[in-house]
Design an enzyme around this catalytic site. Sequence first.
Site, PDB file in Angstrom:
ATOM      1  N   ARG A  13      34.792   0.647 -49.410  1.00 31.81           N
ATOM      2  CA  ARG A  13      33.826   0.677 -50.543  1.00 31.81           C
ATOM      3  C   ARG A  13      32.698   1.585 -50.844  1.00 31.81           C
ATOM      4  O   ARG A  13      31.119   0.705 -51.017  1.00 31.81           O
ATOM      5  CB  ARG A  13      33.584  -0.902 -50.405  1.00 31.81           C
ATOM      6  CG  ARG A  13      35.031  -1.591 -51.155  1.00 31.81           C
ATOM      7  CD  ARG A  13      34.651  -3.163 -51.612  1.00 31.81           C
ATOM      8  NE  ARG A  13      35.709  -3.669 -51.359  1.00 31.81           N
ATOM      9  CZ  ARG A  13      36.225  -5.656 -51.699  1.00 31.81           C
ATOM     10  NH1 ARG A  13      34.976  -6.009 -51.643  1.00 31.81           N
ATOM     11  NH2 ARG A  13      37.151  -5.834 -51.609  1.00 31.81           N
ATOM     12  N   ASP A  50      26.710  -6.064 -53.501  1.00 31.35           N
ATOM     13  CA  ASP A  50      27.564  -6.730 -54.900  1.00 31.35           C
ATOM     14  C   ASP A  50      26.963  -6.362 -56.172  1.00 31.35           C
ATOM     15  O   ASP A  50      25.825  -6.458 -57.055  1.00 31.35           O
ATOM     16  CB  ASP A  50      28.100  -7.809 -54.510  1.00 31.35           C
ATOM     17  CG  ASP A  50      29.060  -7.637 -53.946  1.00 31.35           C
ATOM     18  OD1 ASP A  50      29.632  -6.756 -53.296  1.00 31.35           O
ATOM     19  OD2 ASP A  50      29.696  -9.003 -53.686  1.00 31.35           O
ATOM     20  N   ASP A 107      30.284 -16.223 -44.172  1.00 23.52           N
ATOM     21  CA  ASP A 107      31.671 -14.937 -44.769  1.00 23.52           C
ATOM     22  C   ASP A 107      31.203 -14.856 -46.109  1.00 23.52           C
ATOM     23  O   ASP A 107      32.618 -14.066 -46.788  1.00 23.52           O
ATOM     24  CB  ASP A 107      32.894 -16.317 -44.676  1.00 23.52           C
ATOM     25  CG  ASP A 107      33.466 -15.957 -43.276  1.00 23.52           C
ATOM     26  OD1 ASP A 107      32.597 -15.623 -42.718  1.00 23.52           O
ATOM     27  OD2 ASP A 107      33.849 -17.764 -43.150  1.00 23.52           O
ATOM     28  N   ASP A 128      30.421  -9.943 -45.772  1.00 17.66           N
ATOM     29  CA  ASP A 128      31.828 -10.070 -46.363  1.00 17.66           C
ATOM     30  C   ASP A 128      30.586  -8.694 -46.685  1.00 17.66           C
ATOM     31  O   ASP A 128      32.019  -7.945 -46.824  1.00 17.66           O
ATOM     32  CB  ASP A 128      30.519 -11.285 -47.968  1.00 17.66           C
ATOM     33  CG  ASP A 128      31.604 -10.623 -48.838  1.00 17.66           C
ATOM     34  OD1 ASP A 128      32.531 -10.377 -48.510  1.00 17.66           O
ATOM     35  OD2 ASP A 128      31.220 -12.058 -50.353  1.00 17.66           O
TER      36      ASP A 128
END
Length: 286
Positions: A160, A109, A79, A105
């Site tokens: 995003r 990032d 997750d 997820d």
Amino acid sequence: MVVDDGPGSLRAGCCMNEPMWIVFEVSGTIELSSHLDVSSYKTIDGRGQRIKLTHNGIRLKECEHVIICNLEFEGGIGDEIDAIEIKPNSKHIWIDRCSLKDYKDGLIDITHQSTFITISRCHFSNQDKVMLIGASPLHIGDRCIFVTIHHCFFDGTRQRHPRVRFAKVHLYNNYTSDWGIYAVCASVEAEIYSQCNIYEAGQRKEAFKYLTEKAADKEEASTGSIISDDDLFMDDTQSGLLEPICSSFHPSQHYETWTVMSATNELKHALQHCTGWQDVPRPPGE
């Protein structure tokens, strides 16, 4: 199946202290048993083969001068697992021509004062959260972050593309289509320069979204800024653009020249077919 560990493996090469150009002799899927940590001065080059990483992702932690090229990332099983996690304090990172999808997820990032990052010619698909730049309004050190994203295809992903806090981000010649919530989001103190991109909405029509948050060292909450320069909003797409708030960022502050194509149908078709993993040979002598 390509082995995850041991002599001659990708994991063994990535943890070496010396600079290394990592190539692959066979195609295959690598089921990562844990995060794959990459040390500085590494190139992971998938040209000439078809390499898929699955189950876990790559982590770039306090490293610099890393290139990740022509790989596939698919099927993260945890997750809180991202395909590529760049934090903390990493810099001079280039992610090029990778295909990324289906992580629980996010896909990429960039947080915790990691900067001078370029994402180019990548294909993102089958995903909710794609790219986060700046993890929290508490992380005021992320004001140092600068990211360039160009010639990428965000293919029906939900949100995003990216979402940004604090950072300065140059987006150019990307194609974002059929998003589920928004295309690009500017939050606290973000400065986004969107140049010659193509935005083509599905059911959600507004491309740009603004969120208000309070930086840890400020008394009042604020949002971010987006400048749209010759972007193409196709069909019924609405920009949702607001007047920039105190934004002085321009890409020329970070590089003197860059090659930008006009946002046209020709560019759209090129990005649909020439992003992500490609069947290209490894250059001779590599």
